[in-house]
Design a protein around this motif. Structure first.
Motif, PDB file in Angstrom:
ATOM      1  N   TRP A 250       0.966  -1.173   0.149  1.00 49.57           N
ATOM      2  CA  TRP A 250       0.020   0.041   0.100  1.00 49.57           C
ATOM      3  C   TRP A 250       0.765   1.287  -0.182  1.00 49.57           C
ATOM      4  CZ3 TRP A 250      -4.857   0.062   3.838  1.00 49.57           C
ATOM      5  CH2 TRP A 250      -5.613  -1.295   3.301  1.00 49.57           C
ATOM      6  N   ARG A 251       0.379   2.235  -0.543  1.00 47.93           N
ATOM      7  CA  ARG A 251       1.266   3.715  -0.279  1.00 47.93           C
ATOM      8  C   ARG A 251       0.959   4.220   1.033  1.00 47.93           C
ATOM      9  NH1 ARG A 251       3.129   5.292  -5.225  1.00 47.93           N
ATOM     10  NH2 ARG A 251       2.256   4.258  -7.185  1.00 47.93           N
ATOM     11  N   LEU A 252       1.890   4.438   1.658  1.00 45.16           N
ATOM     12  CA  LEU A 252       1.876   5.004   2.804  1.00 45.16           C
ATOM     13  C   LEU A 252       1.161   6.092   3.180  1.00 45.16           C
ATOM     14  CD1 LEU A 252       3.553   3.862   5.413  1.00 45.16           C
ATOM     15  CD2 LEU A 252       4.980   5.707   5.008  1.00 45.16           C
ATOM     16  N   ASP A 253       1.027   7.031   2.205  1.00 43.58           N
ATOM     17  CA  ASP A 253       0.394   8.152   2.765  1.00 43.58           C
ATOM     18  C   ASP A 253      -1.401   8.267   2.182  1.00 43.58           C
ATOM     19  OD1 ASP A 253       2.405   9.550   3.841  1.00 43.58           O
ATOM     20  OD2 ASP A 253       3.189  10.280   1.992  1.00 43.58           O
ATOM     21  N   THR A 254      -1.400   7.519   1.270  1.00 49.23           N
ATOM     22  CA  THR A 254      -2.809   7.415   0.798  1.00 49.23           C
ATOM     23  C   THR A 254      -3.458   6.306   1.028  1.00 49.23           C
ATOM     24  OG1 THR A 254      -2.294   6.462  -1.569  1.00 49.23           O
ATOM     25  CG2 THR A 254      -2.205   9.002  -1.330  1.00 49.23           C
ATOM     26  N   ALA A 255      -2.933   5.270   1.661  1.00 45.92           N
ATOM     27  CA  ALA A 255      -3.446   4.045   1.702  1.00 45.92           C
ATOM     28  C   ALA A 255      -4.258   3.220   0.515  1.00 45.92           C
ATOM     29  CB  ALA A 255      -4.448   4.043   3.098  1.00 45.92           C
ATOM     30  N   GLU A 256      -3.571   3.588  -0.612  1.00 48.57           N
ATOM     31  CA  GLU A 256      -4.148   2.722  -1.681  1.00 48.57           C
ATOM     32  C   GLU A 256      -3.089   1.535  -2.188  1.00 48.57           C
ATOM     33  OE1 GLU A 256      -3.838   5.848  -4.845  1.00 48.57           O
ATOM     34  OE2 GLU A 256      -5.412   6.951  -3.880  1.00 48.57           O
ATOM     35  N   PRO A 257      -3.758   0.416  -2.455  1.00 45.26           N
ATOM     36  CA  PRO A 257      -2.821  -0.728  -2.806  1.00 45.26           C
ATOM     37  C   PRO A 257      -2.169  -0.316  -4.319  1.00 45.26           C
ATOM     38  CG  PRO A 257      -5.146  -1.408  -1.935  1.00 45.26           C
ATOM     39  CD  PRO A 257      -5.250   0.115  -2.195  1.00 45.26           C
ATOM     40  N   LEU A 258      -1.155  -1.004  -4.405  1.00 44.43           N
ATOM     41  CA  LEU A 258      -0.576  -0.788  -5.923  1.00 44.43           C
ATOM     42  C   LEU A 258      -1.033  -1.580  -6.789  1.00 44.43           C
ATOM     43  CD1 LEU A 258       3.406  -0.361  -5.109  1.00 44.43           C
ATOM     44  CD2 LEU A 258       1.527   1.424  -5.368  1.00 44.43           C
ATOM     45  N   CYS A 259      -1.456  -1.280  -7.931  1.00 47.05           N
ATOM     46  CA  CYS A 259      -2.148  -2.125  -8.731  1.00 47.05           C
ATOM     47  C   CYS A 259      -1.016  -2.433  -9.943  1.00 47.05           C
ATOM     48  CB  CYS A 259      -3.412  -1.308  -9.360  1.00 47.05           C
ATOM     49  SG  CYS A 259      -4.542  -1.123  -8.174  1.00 47.05           S
ATOM     50  N   GLY A 260      -1.177  -3.636 -10.236  1.00 48.47           N
ATOM     51  CA  GLY A 260      -0.283  -3.880 -11.621  1.00 48.47           C
ATOM     52  C   GLY A 260       0.281  -5.501 -11.385  1.00 48.47           C
ATOM     53  N   GLY A 261       0.862  -6.066 -12.674  1.00 47.55           N
ATOM     54  CA  GLY A 261       1.347  -7.031 -12.478  1.00 47.55           C
ATOM     55  C   GLY A 261       0.186  -8.454 -12.355  1.00 47.55           C
ATOM     56  N   ARG A 262       0.578  -9.494 -11.933  1.00 51.68           N
ATOM     57  CA  ARG A 262      -0.334 -10.471 -11.660  1.00 51.68           C
ATOM     58  C   ARG A 262      -0.026 -11.466 -10.607  1.00 51.68           C
ATOM     59  NH1 ARG A 262       0.498 -12.940 -16.374  1.00 51.68           N
ATOM     60  NH2 ARG A 262       1.883 -14.581 -15.578  1.00 51.68           N
ATOM     61  N   PRO A 263      -1.015 -11.504  -9.579  1.00 55.24           N
ATOM     62  CA  PRO A 263      -0.574 -12.225  -8.175  1.00 55.24           C
ATOM     63  C   PRO A 263      -0.510 -13.805  -8.820  1.00 55.24           C
ATOM     64  CG  PRO A 263      -2.938 -11.752  -8.322  1.00 55.24           C
ATOM     65  CD  PRO A 263      -2.251 -11.047  -9.575  1.00 55.24           C
ATOM     66  N   GLY A 264       0.500 -14.456  -8.280  1.00 47.04           N
ATOM     67  CA  GLY A 264       0.528 -15.897  -8.042  1.00 47.04           C
ATOM     68  C   GLY A 264       0.008 -16.671  -7.234  1.00 47.04           C
ATOM     69  N   THR A 265       0.317 -18.061  -7.122  1.00 42.84           N
ATOM     70  CA  THR A 265      -0.241 -18.883  -6.108  1.00 42.84           C
ATOM     71  C   THR A 265       0.598 -18.828  -4.995  1.00 42.84           C
ATOM     72  OG1 THR A 265       0.902 -20.969  -7.141  1.00 42.84           O
ATOM     73  CG2 THR A 265      -1.397 -20.627  -7.702  1.00 42.84           C
ATOM     74  N   PRO A 266       0.208 -19.264  -3.747  1.00 49.61           N
ATOM     75  CA  PRO A 266       1.155 -19.306  -2.578  1.00 49.61           C
ATOM     76  C   PRO A 266       2.336 -20.213  -2.916  1.00 49.61           C
ATOM     77  CG  PRO A 266      -1.221 -19.181  -1.939  1.00 49.61           C
ATOM     78  CD  PRO A 266      -1.073 -19.496  -3.427  1.00 49.61           C
ATOM     79  N   LEU A 267       3.500 -19.979  -2.063  1.00 51.00           N
ATOM     80  CA  LEU A 267       4.534 -21.127  -2.317  1.00 51.00           C
ATOM     81  C   LEU A 267       4.280 -22.340  -1.735  1.00 51.00           C
ATOM     82  CD1 LEU A 267       5.967 -18.138  -2.664  1.00 51.00           C
ATOM     83  CD2 LEU A 267       7.861 -19.267  -1.453  1.00 51.00           C
ATOM     84  N   GLY A 268       4.605 -23.290  -2.249  1.00 52.39           N
ATOM     85  CA  GLY A 268       4.587 -24.743  -1.719  1.00 52.39           C
ATOM     86  C   GLY A 268       3.457 -25.439  -2.571  1.00 52.39           C
ATOM     87  N   LEU A 269       2.575 -24.773  -3.269  1.00 50.43           N
ATOM     88  CA  LEU A 269       1.533 -25.392  -3.647  1.00 50.43           C
ATOM     89  C   LEU A 269       1.669 -25.989  -5.160  1.00 50.43           C
ATOM     90  CD1 LEU A 269      -1.487 -23.171  -3.109  1.00 50.43           C
ATOM     91  CD2 LEU A 269      -0.619 -25.206  -1.896  1.00 50.43           C
ATOM     92  N   SER A 270       2.493 -25.361  -6.154  1.00 48.95           N
ATOM     93  CA  SER A 270       2.980 -25.983  -7.315  1.00 48.95           C
ATOM     94  C   SER A 270       4.400 -25.482  -7.655  1.00 48.95           C
ATOM     95  CB  SER A 270       1.965 -25.370  -8.394  1.00 48.95           C
ATOM     96  OG  SER A 270       2.070 -24.226  -8.532  1.00 48.95           O
ATOM     97  N   PRO A 271       5.131 -26.121  -8.850  1.00 49.82           N
ATOM     98  CA  PRO A 271       6.504 -25.523  -8.728  1.00 49.82           C
ATOM     99  C   PRO A 271       6.443 -24.394  -9.718  1.00 49.82           C
ATOM    100  CG  PRO A 271       6.142 -27.946  -9.521  1.00 49.82           C
ATOM    101  CD  PRO A 271       4.722 -27.481  -9.097  1.00 49.82           C
ATOM    102  N   ALA A 272       5.369 -23.930 -10.547  1.00 48.35           N
ATOM    103  CA  ALA A 272       5.489 -22.461 -11.216  1.00 48.35           C
ATOM    104  C   ALA A 272       4.423 -21.724 -10.219  1.00 48.35           C
ATOM    105  CB  ALA A 272       5.099 -22.647 -12.623  1.00 48.35           C
ATOM    106  N   LEU A 273       4.888 -20.586  -9.896  1.00 48.64           N
ATOM    107  CA  LEU A 273       3.971 -19.653  -9.233  1.00 48.64           C
ATOM    108  C   LEU A 273       3.173 -18.869 -10.258  1.00 48.64           C
ATOM    109  CD1 LEU A 273       6.489 -18.192  -6.716  1.00 48.64           C
ATOM    110  CD2 LEU A 273       5.019 -20.016  -6.274  1.00 48.64           C
ATOM    111  N   ASP A 274       3.216 -18.947 -11.428  1.00 52.40           N
ATOM    112  CA  ASP A 274       2.527 -17.990 -12.550  1.00 52.40           C
ATOM    113  C   ASP A 274       2.136 -16.725 -11.996  1.00 52.40           C
ATOM    114  OD1 ASP A 274       1.059 -17.912 -14.981  1.00 52.40           O
ATOM    115  OD2 ASP A 274      -0.774 -18.604 -14.050  1.00 52.40           O
ATOM    116  N   LEU A 275       3.197 -15.939 -11.565  1.00 48.09           N
ATOM    117  CA  LEU A 275       2.849 -14.437 -11.393  1.00 48.09           C
ATOM    118  C   LEU A 275       3.745 -13.578 -12.425  1.00 48.09           C
ATOM    119  CD1 LEU A 275       5.812 -13.606  -9.916  1.00 48.09           C
ATOM    120  CD2 LEU A 275       4.697 -14.865  -7.906  1.00 48.09           C
ATOM    121  N   LYS A 276       3.383 -12.196 -12.311  1.00 48.19           N
ATOM    122  CA  LYS A 276       4.024 -11.444 -13.128  1.00 48.19           C
ATOM    123  C   LYS A 276       4.186  -9.906 -12.133  1.00 48.19           C
ATOM    124  CE  LYS A 276       3.612  -8.534 -17.416  1.00 48.19           C
ATOM    125  NZ  LYS A 276       2.416  -8.153 -18.292  1.00 48.19           N
TER     126      LYS A 276
END
Length: 362
Positions: A250-276
């Motif tokens: 989050w941005r510290l002053d505006t409390a806005e989450p940063l947007c962009g990229g692609r979230p991946g799966t949690p660690l430990g579930l599959s060999p490829a996290l598939d994130l950007k």
């Protein structure tokens, strides 16, 4: 030890012999001599457990029966004699059962205390490794961290501030699903792996992928998986982040989450996290907030279950951040910590890790 066991068996045999002798010598009904047999029964229960206590109790009952039949008092005839024998037998066997249960209960408690002491012996070193009190100073950044432990449990929350190639700074927060020593050990392993990998790459997506591979190769992910957020900041304030099942920064002053990229799966579930990874610029004077889910999901460790469950929530988090617009990372972290503790009214149900940073003005 065989010698100690033999000495105890001899002591029980001697006590039973003395009780038998007393039964034969003192044949007065109501004298209570039979209850002297409780002494070897109790000792046998503490020394040898259930089987030893029951064997001694049965032996005492048989001895009592034999002595009564050999030297039967005039007052005990027929039904009265057998009632007395049954009464003594019930008492002998009952005391043997109670003593055996108490011994087993005491053994279980001792084992549990020993396990807890063992856990406590590794608790502080693990927590110190996962959430160190001192973090390294990084050029161009003002940093502050906080760790708010849950009540009575060791969890797998951690943070990491580490240098990278070319004066890059890497920030990581992570959370192993679950609690206990295994979760903490898994978090410690991943944190140590990331601390090693940061010296060779400033790509947050690649760092998470390396940590995931290390986790799977060690077989640690079979029991628990974990979420991570990794942020890298270059000397010219280029900001990149990657997240594996975790909240975005989050941005510290505006409390806005940063947007962009692609979230991946949690660690430990599959060999490829598939994130950007996401990428943006961190202007001078601006800042970021990284946190584990224990912050927005903060709740009291001991609550009234008759009332609906209420979490700290993102709205309270935003209120604190907007109220401290432009404040130093230390002030923001202190304010968040105080707000969460006040909300919980004491101990927390889950760990909270926070990293706040602000790009210093040139």
């Amino acid at each position: 030890m065989p010698g100690v066991r033999a000495a105890r068996v001899a002591a029980l045999a001697g006590l039973l012999a003395l009780v038998t002798l007393a039964w034969l010598v003192v044949a007065t009904p109501g004298s209570g001599v039979a209850f002297y047999a409780l002494v070897p029964i109790v000792l046998s229960g503490f020394w040898f457990g259930w089987h030893g206590a029951m064997l001694t109790a049965v032996t005492a009952a048989v001895v009592y029966l034999v002595t009564e039949l050999i030297d039967r008092p005039p007052a005990l005839e027929g039904v009265q004699l057998w009632a007395a024998i049954a009464n003594r037998s019930v008492i002998f066997l009952g005391v043997a059962g109670i003593i055996s249960w108490l011994r087993e209960h005491e053994h279980r408690l001792s084992t549990r205390v020993g396990e807890q002491q063992q856990q406590l012996s590794v608790l502080e070193p693990l927590r110190a490794a996962l959430t160190p009190a001192q973090i390294p100073a990084r050029p161009g950044l003002e940093l502050a961290t906080a760790f708010l432990p849950a009540d009575g449990v060791l969890a797998g929350d951690f943070f990491l501030v580490a240098p990278g190639p070319g004066h890059t700074t890497t920030l990581v927060v992570g959370d192993v699903v679950g609690h206990g020593l295994e979760a903490a050990r898994q978090a410690t392993y991943v944190r140590a792996s990331l601390a090693t990998f940061t010296a060779f790459t400033s790509d947050p997506a690649w760092l998470l992928q390396l940590a995931n591979t290390a986790l799977l190769e060690q077989g640690l992910a079979q029991a628990k998986f974990m979420t991570l957020l990794c942020v890298t900041i270059t000397a010219d304030r280029q900001l990149r982040w990657a997240r594996a099942g975790h909240h975005p920064p989050w941005r510290l002053d505006t409390a806005e989450p940063l947007c962009g990229g692609r979230p991946g799966t949690p660690l430990g579930l599959s060999p490829a996290l598939d994130l950007k990874p996401g990428c943006t610029l961190l202007p001078a004077g601006s800042g970021l907030l990284l946190f584990t889910d224990g912050l927005p999901e903060a709740r009291p460790a001991h609550r009234d279950h008759s009332r609906p469950l209420e979490l700290f929530g993102e709205h309270r988090l935003r209120e604190v951040l907007t109220a401290h617009h432009g404040a130093s990372p230390n002030q923001v972290v202190d304010a968040l910590s105080a707000a969460v503790r006040d909300f919980a009214g004491g101990a927390l149900a889950d760990d909270v890790c926070i990293i706040a940073c602000r790009a210093t003005l040139p």
